[in-house]
Write a protein that holds these residues in place. Structure first.
Motif, PDB file in Angstrom:
ATOM      1  N   PHE A  96      -2.295   0.126   7.414  1.00 38.87           N
ATOM      2  CA  PHE A  96      -1.358  -0.730   8.144  1.00 38.87           C
ATOM      3  C   PHE A  96      -1.034  -1.988   7.358  1.00 38.87           C
ATOM      4  CE2 PHE A  96      -3.933   1.146  11.683  1.00 38.87           C
ATOM      5  CZ  PHE A  96      -2.968   2.017  12.089  1.00 38.87           C
TER       6      PHE A  96
ATOM      7  N   MET B 115       2.421   2.508   2.413  1.00 35.03           N
ATOM      8  CA  MET B 115       2.671   2.579   3.841  1.00 35.03           C
ATOM      9  C   MET B 115       3.693   3.675   4.161  1.00 35.03           C
ATOM     10  SD  MET B 115       3.249  -0.835   5.902  1.00 35.03           S
ATOM     11  CE  MET B 115       3.544  -0.854   7.609  1.00 35.03           C
TER      12      MET B 115
ATOM     13  N   LEU C 281       2.180   6.806   6.292  1.00 39.81           N
ATOM     14  CA  LEU C 281       2.596   6.879   7.696  1.00 39.81           C
ATOM     15  C   LEU C 281       3.496   8.070   7.955  1.00 39.81           C
ATOM     16  CD1 LEU C 281       3.095   3.152   8.585  1.00 39.81           C
ATOM     17  CD2 LEU C 281       1.102   4.604   8.792  1.00 39.81           C
TER      18      LEU C 281
ATOM     19  N   PHE D 165      -3.147   3.186  17.653  1.00 40.65           N
ATOM     20  CA  PHE D 165      -3.207   2.693  16.273  1.00 40.65           C
ATOM     21  C   PHE D 165      -3.715   1.254  16.234  1.00 40.65           C
ATOM     22  CE2 PHE D 165      -0.077   6.052  14.890  1.00 40.65           C
ATOM     23  CZ  PHE D 165      -0.936   6.635  13.975  1.00 40.65           C
TER      24      PHE D 165
ATOM     25  N   VAL E 240       6.572   6.181  13.601  1.00 40.54           N
ATOM     26  CA  VAL E 240       7.294   4.972  13.990  1.00 40.54           C
ATOM     27  C   VAL E 240       6.322   3.939  14.577  1.00 40.54           C
ATOM     28  CG1 VAL E 240       8.991   4.050  15.601  1.00 40.54           C
ATOM     29  CG2 VAL E 240       9.495   6.121  14.325  1.00 40.54           C
TER      30      VAL E 240
ATOM     31  N   ALA F 153       3.082   3.578  14.056  1.00 42.02           N
ATOM     32  CA  ALA F 153       2.208   3.001  13.038  1.00 42.02           C
ATOM     33  C   ALA F 153       2.983   2.039  12.144  1.00 42.02           C
ATOM     34  CB  ALA F 153       1.576   4.116  12.199  1.00 42.02           C
ATOM     35  N   PHE F 154       4.227   2.380  11.846  1.00 35.78           N
ATOM     36  CA  PHE F 154       5.036   1.507  11.000  1.00 35.78           C
ATOM     37  C   PHE F 154       5.314   0.184  11.725  1.00 35.78           C
ATOM     38  CE2 PHE F 154       8.811   0.021   8.784  1.00 35.78           C
ATOM     39  CZ  PHE F 154       8.402   0.175   7.477  1.00 35.78           C
TER      40      PHE F 154
ATOM     41  N   LEU G 202       3.487  -1.136  13.991  1.00 38.15           N
ATOM     42  CA  LEU G 202       2.240  -1.896  14.020  1.00 38.15           C
ATOM     43  C   LEU G 202       1.997  -2.589  12.678  1.00 38.15           C
ATOM     44  CD1 LEU G 202      -0.393  -2.624  15.519  1.00 38.15           C
ATOM     45  CD2 LEU G 202      -1.428  -0.692  14.354  1.00 38.15           C
ATOM     46  N   GLY G 203       2.223  -1.873  11.588  1.00 36.27           N
ATOM     47  CA  GLY G 203       2.033  -2.459  10.258  1.00 36.27           C
ATOM     48  C   GLY G 203       2.878  -3.704  10.079  1.00 36.27           C
ATOM     49  N   MET G 204       4.135  -3.591  10.497  1.00 37.67           N
ATOM     50  CA  MET G 204       5.029  -4.737  10.380  1.00 37.67           C
ATOM     51  C   MET G 204       4.564  -5.879  11.275  1.00 37.67           C
ATOM     52  SD  MET G 204       7.457  -4.326   8.240  1.00 37.67           S
ATOM     53  CE  MET G 204       6.683  -3.271   7.040  1.00 37.67           C
TER      54      MET G 204
ATOM     55  N   LEU H 208       1.527  -6.463  12.315  1.00 35.17           N
ATOM     56  CA  LEU H 208       0.308  -7.054  11.755  1.00 35.17           C
ATOM     57  C   LEU H 208       0.648  -8.034  10.647  1.00 35.17           C
ATOM     58  CD1 LEU H 208      -2.206  -4.079  11.541  1.00 35.17           C
ATOM     59  CD2 LEU H 208      -2.327  -6.085  13.007  1.00 35.17           C
ATOM     60  N   SER H 209       1.598  -7.616   9.796  1.00 36.44           N
ATOM     61  CA  SER H 209       1.935  -8.480   8.673  1.00 36.44           C
ATOM     62  C   SER H 209       2.618  -9.749   9.162  1.00 36.44           C
ATOM     63  CB  SER H 209       2.773  -7.696   7.664  1.00 36.44           C
ATOM     64  OG  SER H 209       3.959  -8.347   7.366  1.00 36.44           O
TER      65      SER H 209
END
Lengths: 541, 114
Positions: free
Chosen positions: A172, A189, A193, B14, B75, B77-78, B80-82, B84-85
């Protein structure tokens, strides 16, 4: 021993990725857009934008066909759907062969029934064809090239997973504004993903290519079926034997004597559990015409239909009485054929409703970004080393420039292709070819520009141009006779609004990237490669 | 609505998994995660992901549902990644709000679906 294996995998990942990266980028980008091939084609024909589907499309189409094509032997009607707002008609004269390009066609406004005259355009079909057979090359050769690239993609995925095992630990993680680190994060990523998508799309792509590359492999599962089985259109399937009633006397049945279509539609939709997508009227010049209604979409991956119809479900009615005659027998697929069908269906997202199609599209964008950032990483990893050594090898300089042309240059070319669609004169001869010519001309110019200006300047300049081209598409659309964005949104016409909005978002993304790359190159790439805290994250030096 | 339910459940799953990872847990509070909290978040995470499978299958059927679920999970997880950042640079402690938010959204989606 284990380190040696991972090192060779890293090597494989780096070099298969670089060698076919530009081609794979092009395949991914055009293929991703091709998920919305019909929507894009509709966008590229502003003459059709006024058509709004109404409740009586089927009856309207039947009535108009009786006027337009009374002497045809069969009619085919494609009704408006979530992907199309018009009524598409096709009819064939008696004795005409049922090939893909035969027959006469017309497009109707779905509300008024008026015949529309859309401009000639290469449309979404060009991008779709380009993604697996390129352009201007002999078809067989082009498919081989893309097939080999697909194989390389498969290798790059496998070797990538092996070398970058760590990516599953913190997938993540995206750290912006950290130079190479950010690119690597983005690469990991988008790779991890959407890994199921990448594996699926590459593997199913390979299976589809098998039809070209090793035709003999395909023979086995098809044995026992007529050779043309895959091309059988729903309307050509025969009702089960014995269900045809005895022939009536030779009555001269004109198309006007056909039973009303509305009740048949209701029966079929109740049976299918979903809307009718296609109507076929057959044997029009015989005393007993027949009407075949086919369901739109599919509810399982192995339900395989003909061409654009999608579904595998259809009902056959007597055209004069409206009695149900039968349903075409379901195709029996062997296990191998079923797997093949499922993979082909998956690859093309044939079963997908609008939302699912967006999911595929987003994953495809993920794949495109993965390939693009991978290409960029090859350069940025070496940039610092060469900067320290004080000299840049010519191979490195070549890759740097080809990266600009292959990644942004292609995006600019696609943007220009859309603009050409609207700016070229409508009555130009061979208009579709001219649009394609603009596409390749702009792409070539972009590559030239990268070599003349050098990558440091070419990146932000071309990204900026791509931003303008894409973000300007909604304006261009409104200014050149298309449905404007405000209007289409208020109308709930999400096909056109979706294309406009996606272009706008793409333009904003390009603008962001242009700003990011416009910062002095030294600040980004010449950063000492101490940044990664886990050195084994960055293999492939 | 079922597809939203699946999406938000996957997102919550996630997010819980991310909290079980030392790197992201450190974003919540300094220090190593305890074994117990790690287990707990792992359980919640996989539970959420597993649970997000059924609305997808209920909506699309098995074969297409599995495919759609993979796309939805990507989608989620992506996103969430964004998130988080973003949270990392704006409000480091805010990370705890993410799974809670997803949980609330999932509950809303569930009540609308049911």
């Amino acid at each position: 021993m284990k380190a040696g294996f991972r090192q060779s995998m890293a090597w494989l990942h780096t070099w298969t990725g670089l060698l076919l990266g530009w081609l794979l980028f092009a395949v991914f980008l055009t293929g991703t857009i091709a998920y919305f091939r019909e929507e894009v084609t509709l966008w590229m024909q502003p003459e059709l934008h006024g058509s709004v589907p109404g409740p009586n499309s089927a009856a309207l189409a039947m009535q108009r066909l009786a006027d337009i094509a009374p002497h045809a032997d069969n009619w085919t009607i494609a009704l408006p759907s979530p992907r199309s707002t018009t009524i598409d008609l096709l009819w064939r004269k008696p004795g005409e062969e049922g090939g893909r390009r035969s027959g006469e066609r017309a497009v109707l406004d779905a509300t008024t029934g008026e015949v529309l005259h859309p401009r000639e355009t290469a449309g979404g079909d060009f991008l779709y064809r380009f993604h697996f057979e390129l352009h201007g090359l002999p078809r067989e050769l082009a498919r081989w090239i893309v097939g080999i690239a697909t194989m390389a993609m498969f290798l790059a995925i496998l070797s990538g997973v092996i070398t970058h095992k760590k990516i599953f630990k913190d997938f993540f993680t995206f750290r912006p504004h950290k130079g190479q680190r950010s690119w690597l994060d983005m690469h990991n990523m988008t790779a991890v993903l959407a890994l199921p998508f990448h594996v699926m799309i590459t593997f199913s792509g390979l299976v589809l290519f098998l039809y070209t590359l090793y035709p003999f492999v395909i023979e086995a599962p098809r044995r026992g079926q007529p050779p043309q089985a895959a091309q059988v259109q729903p309307q050509q399937m025969e009702a089960p034997p014995g269900q045809h009633g005895p022939r009536m006397g030779q009555v001269d049945t004109a198309p006007a004597d056909l039973v009303a279509i509305g009740p048949l539609m209701r029966v079929a939709e109740e049976r299918f559990g979903r809307p009718v997508g296609r109507i076929a009227v057959e044997k029009l010049q015989s005393p007993r015409p027949e009407i075949v209604l086919s369901a739109r979409g599919a509810d399982s991956l192995i339900a395989q239909g003909g061409g654009g119809g999608g579904g595998g479900t259809a009902l056959r009615f007597d055209g004069t009485t409206g009695a149900l005659i039968g349903a075409p027998p379901p195709r029996e697929l062997s296990a191998v054929a079923a797997v093949n069908a499922a993979l082909g269906t998956l690859h093309r997202a044939r079963f997908a409703d609008t939302w699912l199609r967006w999911l595929f599209f987003l994953s495809g964008i993920g794949g495109t970004v993965m390939v693009g950032t991978g290409l960029f990483l090859w350069v940025s990893k070496r940039a610092a080393k060469h900067a320290r050594a004080g000299r840049t090898p010519s191979g490195f300089r070549l890759v740097e420039r080809l990266n600009v042309g292959g990644v942004v240059g292609l995006s600019v070319a696609i943007g220009a292709y859309f603009w050409a669609n609207r700016l070229l004169p409508v009555d130009l001869t061979n208009r579709a070819d001219q649009e394609i010519r603009v596409f390749f001309g702009v792409w070539a110019l972009a590559c030239l520009h990268a070599f003349l200006r050098g990558p440091a300047r070419a990146w932000p300049e071309q990204l900026g141009l791509a931003a303008i081209l894409f973000a300007g598409m909604p304006l261009l659309n409104a200014a050149t006779g298309g449905g404007d964005l405000v209007h289409t949104i208020l109308q709930g016409n999400w096909i056109l609004a979706g294309v406009d909005l996606a272009a706008l978002l793409g333009g904003l993304a390009f603008a962001y990237a242009a700003r990011a790359t416009a910062t002095p190159a030294t600040a980004r790439t010449a950063r000492p490669p101490r940044a990664p805290s886990r050195p084994d994250d960055v293999p492939g030096e | 609505m079922l597809s939203w339910l699946s999406l938000t459940l996957a997102y919550a799953g996630f997010a819980a998994l991310a909290l079980s990872m030392p790197r992201h847990c450190a974003q919540r509070h300094p220090g190593k995660p305890t074994r117990l909290s790690q287990r707990l978040f792992q359980g919640l995470g996989w539970g959420g992901l597993g649970l997000s499978l059924w609305p997808a299958i209920a909506h699309w059927g098995v074969s297409i549902g599995l495919t759609a679920w993979l796309g939805l999970a990507t989608v989620a997880a992506f996103a969430l990644g964004m998130a988080l950042s973003l949270v990392e640079s704006v409000a480091p402690r805010g990370i705890i709000a993410l799974p809670a938010l997803a949980g609330i959204t999932a509950a809303c989606a569930a009540s609308l679906a049911g």
